[in-house]
Design a protein around this motif. Structure first.
Motif, PDB file in Angstrom:
ATOM      1  N   PHE A  15      45.745  37.947  32.351  1.00 52.11           N
ATOM      2  CA  PHE A  15      46.021  39.052  33.270  1.00 52.11           C
ATOM      3  C   PHE A  15      46.037  40.376  32.512  1.00 52.11           C
ATOM      4  CE2 PHE A  15      50.177  38.194  31.530  1.00 52.11           C
ATOM      5  CZ  PHE A  15      50.840  39.409  31.528  1.00 52.11           C
ATOM      6  N   THR A  16      45.977  41.446  33.271  1.00 54.20           N
ATOM      7  CA  THR A  16      46.113  42.792  32.723  1.00 54.20           C
ATOM      8  C   THR A  16      47.364  43.419  33.330  1.00 54.20           C
ATOM      9  OG1 THR A  16      43.724  43.074  32.461  1.00 54.20           O
ATOM     10  CG2 THR A  16      45.064  45.073  32.490  1.00 54.20           C
ATOM     11  N   GLY A  17      48.276  43.848  32.477  1.00 48.87           N
ATOM     12  CA  GLY A  17      49.524  44.407  32.973  1.00 48.87           C
ATOM     13  C   GLY A  17      50.507  44.583  31.838  1.00 48.87           C
ATOM     14  N   ALA A  18      51.759  44.241  32.082  1.00 48.71           N
ATOM     15  CA  ALA A  18      52.820  44.405  31.086  1.00 48.71           C
ATOM     16  C   ALA A  18      53.701  43.160  31.088  1.00 48.71           C
ATOM     17  CB  ALA A  18      53.657  45.646  31.380  1.00 48.71           C
ATOM     18  N   ALA A  19      54.246  42.862  29.917  1.00 49.29           N
ATOM     19  CA  ALA A  19      55.141  41.707  29.785  1.00 49.29           C
ATOM     20  C   ALA A  19      56.257  42.045  28.819  1.00 49.29           C
ATOM     21  CB  ALA A  19      54.380  40.471  29.309  1.00 49.29           C
ATOM     22  N   ALA A  43      56.884  39.652  33.598  1.00 48.33           N
ATOM     23  CA  ALA A  43      55.501  40.099  33.519  1.00 48.33           C
ATOM     24  C   ALA A  43      55.026  40.533  34.891  1.00 48.33           C
ATOM     25  CB  ALA A  43      54.589  39.002  32.969  1.00 48.33           C
ATOM     26  N   SER A  44      54.072  41.464  34.894  1.00 49.21           N
ATOM     27  CA  SER A  44      53.469  41.920  36.139  1.00 49.21           C
ATOM     28  C   SER A  44      52.090  42.470  35.834  1.00 49.21           C
ATOM     29  CB  SER A  44      54.332  42.990  36.808  1.00 49.21           C
ATOM     30  OG  SER A  44      53.741  43.414  38.025  1.00 49.21           O
ATOM     31  N   GLY A  45      51.149  42.268  36.769  1.00 52.63           N
ATOM     32  CA  GLY A  45      49.795  42.782  36.577  1.00 52.63           C
ATOM     33  C   GLY A  45      48.840  42.116  37.531  1.00 52.63           C
ATOM     34  N   ARG A  46      47.532  42.106  37.152  1.00 53.08           N
ATOM     35  CA  ARG A  46      46.496  41.469  37.958  1.00 53.08           C
ATOM     36  C   ARG A  46      45.761  40.442  37.113  1.00 53.08           C
ATOM     37  NH1 ARG A  46      42.616  45.114  41.445  1.00 53.08           N
ATOM     38  NH2 ARG A  46      42.284  43.032  42.342  1.00 53.08           N
ATOM     39  N   PRO A  47      45.530  39.235  37.634  1.00 50.67           N
ATOM     40  CA  PRO A  47      44.718  38.253  36.903  1.00 50.67           C
ATOM     41  C   PRO A  47      43.329  38.810  36.627  1.00 50.67           C
ATOM     42  CG  PRO A  47      45.860  37.219  38.752  1.00 50.67           C
ATOM     43  CD  PRO A  47      46.045  38.699  38.908  1.00 50.67           C
ATOM     44  N   THR A  48      42.786  38.498  35.448  1.00 53.94           N
ATOM     45  CA  THR A  48      41.480  39.018  35.060  1.00 53.94           C
ATOM     46  C   THR A  48      40.650  37.924  34.410  1.00 53.94           C
ATOM     47  OG1 THR A  48      42.394  39.773  32.945  1.00 53.94           O
ATOM     48  CG2 THR A  48      42.283  41.386  34.718  1.00 53.94           C
ATOM     49  N   ARG A  49      39.342  38.189  34.323  1.00 53.92           N
ATOM     50  CA  ARG A  49      38.429  37.313  33.609  1.00 53.92           C
ATOM     51  C   ARG A  49      38.301  37.793  32.162  1.00 53.92           C
ATOM     52  NH1 ARG A  49      35.594  38.963  38.044  1.00 53.92           N
ATOM     53  NH2 ARG A  49      34.120  40.087  36.717  1.00 53.92           N
ATOM     54  N   LEU A  50      37.618  36.984  31.340  1.00 52.43           N
ATOM     55  CA  LEU A  50      37.393  37.334  29.950  1.00 52.43           C
ATOM     56  C   LEU A  50      36.598  38.626  29.834  1.00 52.43           C
ATOM     57  CD1 LEU A  50      37.803  36.392  27.002  1.00 52.43           C
ATOM     58  CD2 LEU A  50      35.587  35.239  27.171  1.00 52.43           C
ATOM     59  N   HIS A 103      37.010  41.240  31.491  1.00 48.94           N
ATOM     60  CA  HIS A 103      37.898  42.346  31.858  1.00 48.94           C
ATOM     61  C   HIS A 103      37.927  42.656  33.356  1.00 48.94           C
ATOM     62  CE1 HIS A 103      37.769  42.951  27.550  1.00 48.94           C
ATOM     63  NE2 HIS A 103      36.469  43.173  27.614  1.00 48.94           N
ATOM     64  N   GLY A 104      37.181  41.939  34.198  1.00 48.39           N
ATOM     65  CA  GLY A 104      37.204  42.218  35.626  1.00 48.39           C
ATOM     66  C   GLY A 104      38.398  41.590  36.304  1.00 48.39           C
ATOM     67  N   ALA A 105      38.944  42.264  37.316  1.00 47.03           N
ATOM     68  CA  ALA A 105      40.094  41.742  38.049  1.00 47.03           C
ATOM     69  C   ALA A 105      39.674  40.548  38.892  1.00 47.03           C
ATOM     70  CB  ALA A 105      40.698  42.836  38.924  1.00 47.03           C
ATOM     71  N   GLU A 106      40.552  39.578  39.018  1.00 48.78           N
ATOM     72  CA  GLU A 106      40.253  38.366  39.772  1.00 48.78           C
ATOM     73  C   GLU A 106      41.499  37.897  40.507  1.00 48.78           C
ATOM     74  OE1 GLU A 106      39.103  34.609  37.733  1.00 48.78           O
ATOM     75  OE2 GLU A 106      37.168  35.001  38.675  1.00 48.78           O
ATOM     76  N   GLY A 107      42.115  38.781  41.213  1.00 51.57           N
ATOM     77  CA  GLY A 107      43.309  38.407  41.946  1.00 51.57           C
ATOM     78  C   GLY A 107      44.092  39.639  42.340  1.00 51.57           C
ATOM     79  N   LYS A 108      45.115  39.400  43.142  1.00 47.78           N
ATOM     80  CA  LYS A 108      45.976  40.491  43.578  1.00 47.78           C
ATOM     81  C   LYS A 108      47.137  40.649  42.602  1.00 47.78           C
ATOM     82  CE  LYS A 108      44.777  39.881  48.440  1.00 47.78           C
ATOM     83  NZ  LYS A 108      44.013  41.155  48.496  1.00 47.78           N
ATOM     84  N   THR A 109      47.815  41.773  42.703  1.00 41.97           N
ATOM     85  CA  THR A 109      48.925  42.061  41.797  1.00 41.97           C
ATOM     86  C   THR A 109      50.022  41.002  41.945  1.00 41.97           C
ATOM     87  OG1 THR A 109      48.467  44.423  41.918  1.00 41.97           O
ATOM     88  CG2 THR A 109      50.651  43.765  41.158  1.00 41.97           C
TER      89      THR A 109
END
Length: 867
Positions: free
Chosen positions: A263-267, A363-370, A372-378
């Motif tokens: 995911f992309t976000g913060a933890a 943790a919070s963010g959006r799931p992503t692919r390798l 770097h594209g988003a693949e899910g909701k927050t």
């Protein structure tokens, strides 16, 4: 008659600390009187013993010192000495608030300290039983504190107040592997692969970018020309006040309750590595058998975690990061062209917490692919573990987005001598393809370090999931890949689809890991078993068993017999292997092995010989009826290099090379170096500009480069680290006046320490002032770096070290610099028999007088006293 010399202003002892034994009377009124009759001197009136005359006195000024608390080094820093308010003729170390903050005092004790010099310095006298003393001879400030005033500490572990965030800097780490394989039927294949980290440190922040790449045969493949990809951008820092680690950017969810996904976000996670070693978890291990010299790649969700060349035979990878969790993909690429892949489900120890403490992960963010594209909701997730009492822990957590939520709750019990056990249950609810799915998952874990029984790690885990239970990663796969793995629309419902059932939904997971030593039998057993069952596809499982035993046969001692077996079953692969090896020592360090390997095809029997050339180089050669192989490992100053070559009659021949290293740049200099983990913690050692100085951490030494810089990478985070000069390997013209330093670095830090090293020739010399008199006995000689190079003996004789042709040295006595000597451009062949005659040119302030007694700058009373 007895001659005595009384001196009122002094330095603490230096290299002539033994002169304190000359004291003729006991210490009184802060002065020490020296019996000069015991000195074999031609002129007892020309003596300067001011450095040795007053116990504990340090001339006011600033000195570089190693601060020690209860004999344990804490840090190296500048310490200033001032005359205290109640004794203008004395001196006292100024303990700044920053320095006191590193001592590890409890908050109540630190808050009650008095200050002096307007708050610039703190005084420890308010803590009964505390002592502060300085020693210029060893450049140490010794602080003795009762343990009751200090925070918790353990062997090789310091409390957070003593941690060092390091210095600003840049780093580039790499791990490269190149192979060339010629196969009789397929021709020549070449590949170059690698991974690494580029980063920067600024204060407590670590900025990192991970890369990985692979090129096949030097030409474009179906995937296109771009072979290098940046797999992750992120930044992190330690939060010591929370015993936590904050990370922002691209990350993987490292959870004790839920599965891992990108995911992309913060933890913000409680960091086990910041805890004392006995409270930490363990890292996963990868065990297998290589039929030939092979490349092993460990990855997770497409990101390469570890890559290395291994010699033919059993291998065991134990240096993976202990933060790694979830399922790992292992790929073994043999040099005969065959590829073996398998998966490992890493196990987590039961989620137990010390009484009264709370551990957490947010943790919070959006799931992503390798890519770097988003693949899910927050989404957002949080979990905790609370130590209710000495035996019980309560833990739980949740994870949710707009169409998925899961809650977990459990309890852990410390069974004392019988280990620890935990039980938790997770309830999930998900909406995918316009259908709601709900299910439960039950997990049981057990763990124990049986130290009394020589069992290093024992783990057993079981998890059962109902058919409609979905983990977060399974939910993401179902939402975006549908029934048959074909990618569907992100939000639309496909009409006409039958009732949705998750593809490959987990049913049960069994995990067991055991490591046991039988000392009476001289045997060791390692075993692991992983089995994953699914509701609507075939099961997968893998087990490993490694047994080794040492024994003697007649006059042959320390022979060993080892058996390594594995079996792996997946929905698209089934395979097993076995290796039986008998080893016997040859010579001082060599080992001859006879190996029977069921998975080696045409070469079931092989003989191998391995040995060490020296501390840095080792090799292995092997042969069978149809093949031959060789493996060489070199530990260099700038990189670790492995070479491998093998050939099989009528089949293939191959050559491989791997290099692992890095470069580090700081405001103090730069150096190429070996590296343990890419982007990890390291320590730069400054040897005062002296090249080729061997320094070491825990492993083999590395040598300083042409600029006097070396980087040690085999050190850990949050544990006390020692670095030292390897005195046995010092060049003949180099000596170390300070050879050891200690510190505790935070994760990813670039530490910096300087060690006092003197480079140059050694020779006897005779010093003369402009009026042909000699500097006083006990005068000190220093080079322009303020390093001690000698102490004047009788009649100006001195043994000098660190002599550099044409350089200057400074002679001091009476607490001040008095004159300088210029060394000749041509040095004698034998510095011990051909003494240098050196003229000491007075400094401008002392041009008015050449009388050594007048130049001391301190009152000297010479008295004749009846014996």
């Amino acid at each position: 008659m007895l001659n005595t010399l009384k001196v009122r202003h002094t330095f603490a002892p230096s290299v002539l600390g033994g002169l304190m034994s000359l004291a003729g009377t006991a210490l009184g009124a802060g002065d020490i009187e020296f019996n000069t009759d015991v000195l074999d001197l031609s002129d007892r009136s020309n003596i300067d013993l001011s450095r040795f005359a007053h116990s504990g006195f340090i001339l006011p000024g600033t000195y570089s010192m190693v601060v020690q608390v209860n004999a344990q080094p804490v840090s190296e820093q500048s310490v200033t000495f001032y005359p205290p308010d109640d004794d203008p003729k004395g001196s006292q170390a100024c303990l700044s608030p920053a320095l006191v903050g590193q001592l590890g005092l409890k908050a109540t004790q630190a808050a009650g300290l008095a200050s002096w010099r307007g708050g610039e310095c703190l005084d420890l006298k308010g803590l009964p039983g505390t002592q502060v003393s300085a020693d210029l001879a060893t450049s140490r400030l010794n602080i003795s504190l009762p343990q009751a005033y200090l925070q918790y500490s353990a062997i090789n572990w310091d409390p957070p107040s003593r941690w060092d965030e390091g210095v600003p800097g840049l780093l580039v780490d790499y791990n490269l592997t190149a192979q060339s394989i010629f196969q009789r039927n397929d021709g020549q294949r070449k590949n170059l692969s690698g991974n690494g980290t580029v980063g920067a440190n600024a204060g407590a922040w670590r900025l990192r970018a991970d890369w990985q790449g692979r090129v096949e045969n030097g030409r474009e493949s179906a995937a296109g020309p771009q072979k290098l990809e940046w797999s992750r951008y992120y930044a992190y820092r330690a939060v010591p006040s929370l015993s936590a680690r904050l990370l922002v950017g691209e990350n993987y969810l490292y959870s004790d309750l839920f599965d891992s996904f990108r995911f992309t976000g913060a933890a913000l996670n409680s960091d086990e590595s910041q805890l004392p070693p006995n409270l930490r978890g363990y890292a996963p291990e990868v065990v297998g058998v290589a039929k030939t010299n092979a490349k092993v790649i460990v990855s997770q969700q497409g990101r390469v975690l570890y890559e290395t060349l291994v010699a033919a035979g059993p291998f065991r990878i134990q240096d993976l990061n202990d933060a790694v969790s979830g399922t790992l993909d292992v790929r073994v690429e043999e040099q005969d062209g065959s590829v073996h892949t398998f998966k490992i489900d890493t196990a987590g120890v039961p989620y137990l917490t010390r009484p009264g403490q709370v551990r957490y992960k947010l943790a919070s963010g959006r799931p992503t692919r390798l890519q770097h594209g988003a693949e899910g909701k927050t989404f957002a997730t949080g979990e905790f573990s609370w130590g209710i009492s000495n035996g019980w822990s309560l833990f739980g957590g949740g994870i949710t987005d707009s169409n998925y939520r899961a809650m977990s709750v459990g309890a852990g019990r410390d069974l004392l001598a019988f280990g620890a056990v935990s039980l938790d249950v997770t309830q999930s609810r998900a909406r995918v393809w316009n259908e709601s799915l709900s299910g439960k998952s039950l997990r049981l874990q057990y763990s124990k370090n049986f130290e009394a029984y020589d069992s290093q790690v024992t783990f057993a885990g079981y998890r059962f999931s109902q058919e409609n239970f979905l983990s977060m990663s399974e939910y993401l796969d179902a939402r975006y890949y549908g029934l048959n793995g074909e990618r569907g629309s992100r939000d639309e419902y496909v009409e006409g689809r039958d009732s949705w059932k998750p593809l490959g939904a987990s049913k049960a997971l069994y995990t067991v890991t055991l490591n046991k030593q039988f000392r009476d039998l001289g045997a060791t057993v390692y075993a692991s078993y992983n089995k994953q069952t699914y509701w609507n596809r075939s099961d997968t499982q893998r087990w490993n068993l490694a047994v080794s035993r040492y024994f003697n046969v007649g006059t042959i001692k320390n022979m060993s017999l080892s058996l390594n077996m594995y079996r792996s079953e997946d929905y698209n692969y089934k395979g097993n292997g076995m290796s039986l090896m008998v080893s016997l020592p040859l010579g001082r360090t060599g080992t001859l092995s006879l190996d029977a390997n069921s998975g080696s095809g045409k070469n079931p029997l092989a003989a191998r010989y391995s040995d060490r050339l020296d501390e840095r180089n080792s090799y292995q050669i092997g042969a069978s009826n149809q093949s031959a192989s060789g493996y060489l490992s070199h530990m260099g100053d700038a990189a670790d290099i492995d070479l491998s070559a093998s050939t099989q009659k009528g089949s293939y021949s191959s050559l491989g090379v791997s290099a692992r290293g890095g470069g580090t740049l700081t405001p103090y200099g730069a150096a190429l170096h070996r590296t343990q983990s890419t982007g990890g913690t390291r320590l730069m050692i400054d040897t005062a500009g002296v090249p080729d100085v061997p320094v070491r951490g825990y492993g083999s030494p590395t040598r300083s480069n042409a600029f006097g810089k070396a980087v040690i990478a085999d050190i850990g985070s949050y544990q006390r680290t020692s670095a030292s000069v390897d005195l046995e390997r010092l060049p003949a013209n180099v000596e170390a006046t300070q050879s050891v330093t200690q510190l505790t670095l935070t994760e990813g830090a670039i530490g910096y320490r300087s060690l006092e090293v003197i480079s140059g020739e050694k020779a006897m010399a005779v010093l003369r002032l402009p009026d042909s008199s000699a500097p006083p006995f006990g005068a000190t000689v220093k080079n322009l770096r303020q390093q001690d190079t000698g102490i004047v003996n009788d009649d100006g004789h001195v043994y000098l070290s660190g002599i550099q042709a044409g350089e200057r040295m400074i002679v001091s006595w009476g607490g001040a610099e008095r004159c300088t000597v210029t060394l000749p451009t041509i040095l004698p062949m034998d510095g011990l028999t051909d003494a240098l005659n050196l003229r000491c040119q007075l400094l401008a302030a002392d041009q008015s007088s050449t009388d050594p007694a007048a130049l001391t700058g301190t009152p000297i009373d010479t008295e004749n006293t009846s014996s």
